[in-house]
Design an enzyme around this catalytic site. Structure first.
Site, PDB file in Angstrom:
ATOM      1  N   SER A  76       0.923  -1.188   0.080  1.00  0.00           N
ATOM      2  CA  SER A  76       0.007  -0.102  -0.102  1.00  0.00           C
ATOM      3  C   SER A  76       0.974   1.282   0.112  1.00  0.00           C
ATOM      4  CB  SER A  76      -0.888  -0.032   1.281  1.00  0.00           C
ATOM      5  OG  SER A  76      -1.869   0.982   1.252  1.00  0.00           O
ATOM      6  N   THR A  77       0.749   2.077   0.953  1.00  0.00           N
ATOM      7  CA  THR A  77       1.442   3.340   0.852  1.00  0.00           C
ATOM      8  C   THR A  77       3.171   3.110   0.887  1.00  0.00           C
ATOM      9  OG1 THR A  77      -0.329   4.318   2.543  1.00  0.00           O
ATOM     10  CG2 THR A  77       1.779   5.597   2.148  1.00  0.00           C
ATOM     11  N   HIS A 122      -2.579  -0.945  -3.506  1.00  0.00           N
ATOM     12  CA  HIS A 122      -3.740  -0.157  -3.179  1.00  0.00           C
ATOM     13  C   HIS A 122      -3.674   1.064  -4.107  1.00  0.00           C
ATOM     14  CE1 HIS A 122      -4.063  -1.781   1.004  1.00  0.00           C
ATOM     15  NE2 HIS A 122      -4.484  -2.743   0.059  1.00  0.00           N
ATOM     16  N   ASP A 153      -4.413  -4.632   5.763  1.00  0.00           N
ATOM     17  CA  ASP A 153      -4.834  -5.658   4.575  1.00  0.00           C
ATOM     18  C   ASP A 153      -3.571  -6.490   4.254  1.00  0.00           C
ATOM     19  OD1 ASP A 153      -6.087  -6.611   2.347  1.00  0.00           O
ATOM     20  OD2 ASP A 153      -5.552  -5.286   0.917  1.00  0.00           O
ATOM     21  N   MET A 172      -0.119   1.101   5.012  1.00  0.00           N
ATOM     22  CA  MET A 172      -0.847   1.477   6.316  1.00  0.00           C
ATOM     23  C   MET A 172      -2.028   0.340   6.480  1.00  0.00           C
ATOM     24  SD  MET A 172      -1.161   4.178   8.134  1.00  0.00           S
ATOM     25  CE  MET A 172      -2.474   4.889   9.644  1.00  0.00           C
TER      26      MET A 172
END
Length: 348
Positions: free
Chosen positions: A162-163, A188, A284, A281
């Site tokens: 993600s991030t 993401h 998930d 973050m």
């Protein structure tokens, strides 16, 4: 208190973002700059903790300002991006330059769109304030010293992030050999950006990387990126693995979801999987990685020191889902070493 500087040439956007920020008890709006020249002075005067930055600005565009900022005074930046093809390309470039994350401008009317994005914008700012800003070029995985001695259709490499993941994934993918097993990736990212990102991965890799379309057969030497508005699952079809895209609700707060991809691999491939959960973050992918490990898959989490945001890997490590916890630059070689061991074991 998070000190936030808004940089945008639109007075309407500056006012809207400013009001959103000023209404939060844990944030302080220190300034709203209409261009890079004013922003440069405000950065010096107020030392903001987070900057929201429009890509498209007059005089000096957002990318040029970001490049100078990250070299002179690294600061967490959240980009405000358009959903055009050019906007997507510029957004991916901003992440390469060191921006922590981005918020796409809504397709609807500006006022209603920004109001709809209120919680998203606030969550991105809070996340950026806790992130590690990259002060130099992104960590690049060393080229693998081991070349795979086979090309297998049985094994699968799975990566979730993600991030901070766009650059982390690139570092891993760029170090894999051309005859690597198929790689499936969930990052993401909203719709409109994943096609451009897949092209960037393809350009820096020996693999052929594409945005998944659905029903593809997984092939060695290929990478498949989940599209920004679909969950990606891997299913077994006879002797083949195939991709199935679905338009269901968010899982673990996301679509595409890493948990959806990892969980599908539990039944489809099990111990034939080598998987890694990278910077991001939230949580998930943690449950899915644990399920893969319990099925006999080889699992890796990126370590805290090299993560932009140590969220998803931290949760997975806490669950006992990681067989190894490694710095980003060591993950590709760990994949290759494990695949060689798996192949050697199959010949015994």
């Amino acid at each position: 208190m998070i000190k936030v500087l808004v940089v945008d040439d639109s007075a309407l956007i500056r006012n809207l973002l400013g009001e959103i920020i000023k209404n939060e008890n844990d944030m302080q709006l220190v300034g709203a700059a209409p261009d890079a020249y004013v922003a440069k002075k405000m950065v010096k005067d107020f030392s903001p903790d987070v900057i929201t930055l429009d890509i498209e600005m007059p005089k000096v565009d957002g990318l040029r300002f970001l490049d100078v900022l990250m070299k002179a005074r690294p600061t967490p930046v959240v980009m405000i991006s358009t959903l055009t093809e050019a906007g997507a390309d510029a957004t991916i470039r901003s992440l390469e330059l060191g921006a922590v994350d981005f918020v796409p401008k809504p397709k609807l009317g500006v006022v209603q769109g920004i109001e709809d994005y209120r919680e998203l914008i606030l969550s991105k700012i809070r996340m950026a304030a806790r992130s590690k800003v990259r002060q130099q070029k992104p960590a690049q995985a060393a080229k693998c010293t081991t070349k795979l001695s086979y090309s297998s259709t049985e094994k699968i490499i799975a990566i979730g992030a993600s991030t901070g993941g766009t650059e982390a994934i690139k570092a891993v993918i760029s170090a894999l050999p051309a005859n690597s097993p198929a790689v499936v990736i969930t990052q993401h990212m909203p719709p409109g950006f994943t096609k451009t990102y897949a092209q960037r991965l393809d350009a820096c890799s020996q693999l052929k990387v594409v945005e998944a379309k659905g029903d593809e057969r997984l092939l060695p030497g290929h990478g498949y990126l989940a599209p920004g508005d679909k969950h990606m699952e891997i299913i077994r079809s006879g002797a083949d693995y195939r991709i199935r895209l679905s338009d269901g609700p968010r899982v673990s707060g996301h679509k595409p979801s890493v948990d959806v991809m990892f969980t599908s691999l539990v039944e489809a491939a099990g111990s034939n999987v080598v998987a890694s959960l990278l910077t991001g973050m939230g949580k998930d992918g943690a449950d899915g990685l644990l399920a893969l490990k319990q099925k006999g898959a080889f699992t890796i989490c990126q370590n805290e020191e090299t993560c932009v945001v140590y969220g998803m890997p931290k949760v997975a490590v806490g669950l006992g889902a990681a067989e190894k916890v490694l710095p980003l630059e060591a993950i590709a070689q760990a994949f290759i070493n494990q695949l060689e061991k798996m192949q050697a074991g199959s010949r015994l």
